[in-house]
Design a protein around this motif. Sequence first.
Motif, PDB file in Angstrom:
ATOM      1  N   ARG A 186      31.249  48.770  47.945  1.00 36.08           N
ATOM      2  CA  ARG A 186      29.581  49.384  48.396  1.00 36.08           C
ATOM      3  C   ARG A 186      29.636  50.581  49.387  1.00 36.08           C
ATOM      4  NH1 ARG A 186      26.601  47.676  45.618  1.00 36.08           N
ATOM      5  NH2 ARG A 186      26.560  45.408  46.131  1.00 36.08           N
ATOM      6  N   ASP A 222      35.887  37.511  45.511  1.00 33.07           N
ATOM      7  CA  ASP A 222      35.769  37.739  44.162  1.00 33.07           C
ATOM      8  C   ASP A 222      34.585  37.003  43.372  1.00 33.07           C
ATOM      9  OD1 ASP A 222      38.046  39.122  44.378  1.00 33.07           O
ATOM     10  OD2 ASP A 222      39.347  37.632  43.512  1.00 33.07           O
ATOM     11  N   PHE A 262      27.315  41.339  47.951  1.00 32.82           N
ATOM     12  CA  PHE A 262      28.837  41.490  48.253  1.00 32.82           C
ATOM     13  C   PHE A 262      29.446  42.705  47.460  1.00 32.82           C
ATOM     14  CE2 PHE A 262      33.455  41.153  48.035  1.00 32.82           C
ATOM     15  CZ  PHE A 262      33.907  41.834  49.321  1.00 32.82           C
ATOM     16  N   HIS A 263      30.139  43.592  47.481  1.00 37.21           N
ATOM     17  CA  HIS A 263      30.542  44.437  46.549  1.00 37.21           C
ATOM     18  C   HIS A 263      31.881  45.332  47.645  1.00 37.21           C
ATOM     19  CE1 HIS A 263      32.203  46.876  43.318  1.00 37.21           C
ATOM     20  NE2 HIS A 263      31.530  46.255  42.508  1.00 37.21           N
ATOM     21  N   GLN A 308      31.560  38.938  44.563  1.00 33.57           N
ATOM     22  CA  GLN A 308      31.329  40.233  44.155  1.00 33.57           C
ATOM     23  C   GLN A 308      30.909  39.826  42.567  1.00 33.57           C
ATOM     24  OE1 GLN A 308      33.691  43.307  45.174  1.00 33.57           O
ATOM     25  NE2 GLN A 308      33.943  43.818  42.719  1.00 33.57           N
TER      26      GLN A 308
END
Length: 468
Positions: A266, A352, A262-263, A355
């Motif tokens: 992305r 958070d 996850f980001h 990430q």
Amino acid sequence: MHIPFDNSYATLPEGFYTRLQPTSVASPKLLAFNENLAAELGISGADPKLVARVFGGNEIPQGAAPLAQLYSGHQFGNYNPQLGDGRAILLGEVIDTNGLRRDIQLKGSGRTPYSRGGDGRAWVGPVLREYVVSEAMHALGVPTTRALAAVRTGEDIARETMLPGAVLTRVASSHLRVGSFQVFAHRGQIDDVRTLTDYAIARHAPEADGPLGLLQHVCDRQADLIAAWMSFGFIHGVMNTDNCTISGETIDYGPCAFMDDFHMGRVFSSIDQQGRYAFGNQPNIAVWNMAQFATALIQQIEDKDAAVEAATAIIHAMPARIEVAWARRFAAKIGIRTPRDGDVDLVQRLLDLMQKDGADFTNSFRALGTDAARDQFTDRAAYDAWATAHADRIADEPDPAGVMRAANPAVIPRNHRIEQMIEAAVAGDMAPFERLMAALATPFEQTDAELAKPPAPSEIVAATFCGT
């Protein structure tokens, strides 16, 4: 083959489209056919060789009214005054077994007046990517176009190298886009804007009160759509206004992707160099696209000052509308049926952590409530603190485990599996395609654990391509 055509778009003024036949192909061969969708559309008599000829573009079924639609659009924020179906032909429309009007369109069916120098063709890779991902989205419950057929053409087409050609048959509630309105508004053809507005209301929003009612309807649909995309880690990759539908369906699966780790920033699309359509920016772009839609719609309203004021209020309310839909979707992902104050902060804390630790988006959510969830994180102490707060929050929730299972898929169409499937299909092996389709048909059930695994370092797909 019998297709119960009932065409309405073809009755609009001829300036809305160009009538033409798809370009025939050398040797159509059926790669995939969605029999369940065909039955839903009332299509019968579907012999495989005939299916290949019809959906390869070599034979026009009775009742079809082939045409290429005109539209324009903003591409990466820059307005292009004329786009249109450069490699697609709308065969016609049907009223399906649920009473819904739906388009049947060939994609990759040859040059049209809107091809702008392109060859009008598609190759096997993007055709099968769209087939798999659109059907996966449907199974996830996300509004989307559908895939009816994929046909190999027996011809090679030139991209970076010579590649095997193919045609996709796509089904949609319609192919009306924001750009369908922009082209006439930009030209000052206000009567055509009005005609298209009346048509769109009759087809998609009969309860809407005029242009502003249509604007509100489409904004609501787009808000729900963006929240749904994000809840599954989906990145469209090319959210131009010509790829933004009035129906609220996902359309044009070009350089799309589902995230692994996850980001918020992305990006996978090879053409999105500035990150305009990054995962976390999709809500902002949806609002921007709706502002362009509003600008086109209000051209037909005589009292411009009042129209601008009303449209501005609708657009300014959209971010909050997306936030509500987002909160509802993500609350369900952590087992909360009805979100309340503080729940968004709880979700954001988890995101958070994901990430920071590079946790897998799909598998982390799917594992919540089990020991496997902790294994997704490197900062175990931080995760444990979050898990304690989460357990306290859902202690009085009815069936949180069931809510999470219904919101968190076990399998998604991961990029590396799609690339492996395409490579096999080019070589004539459709087994990986069939395996993917079988697992993705029931995404909330764990039927193929291997397909749920994230890519090994050597399998990571860093960029996706639209194939044009």
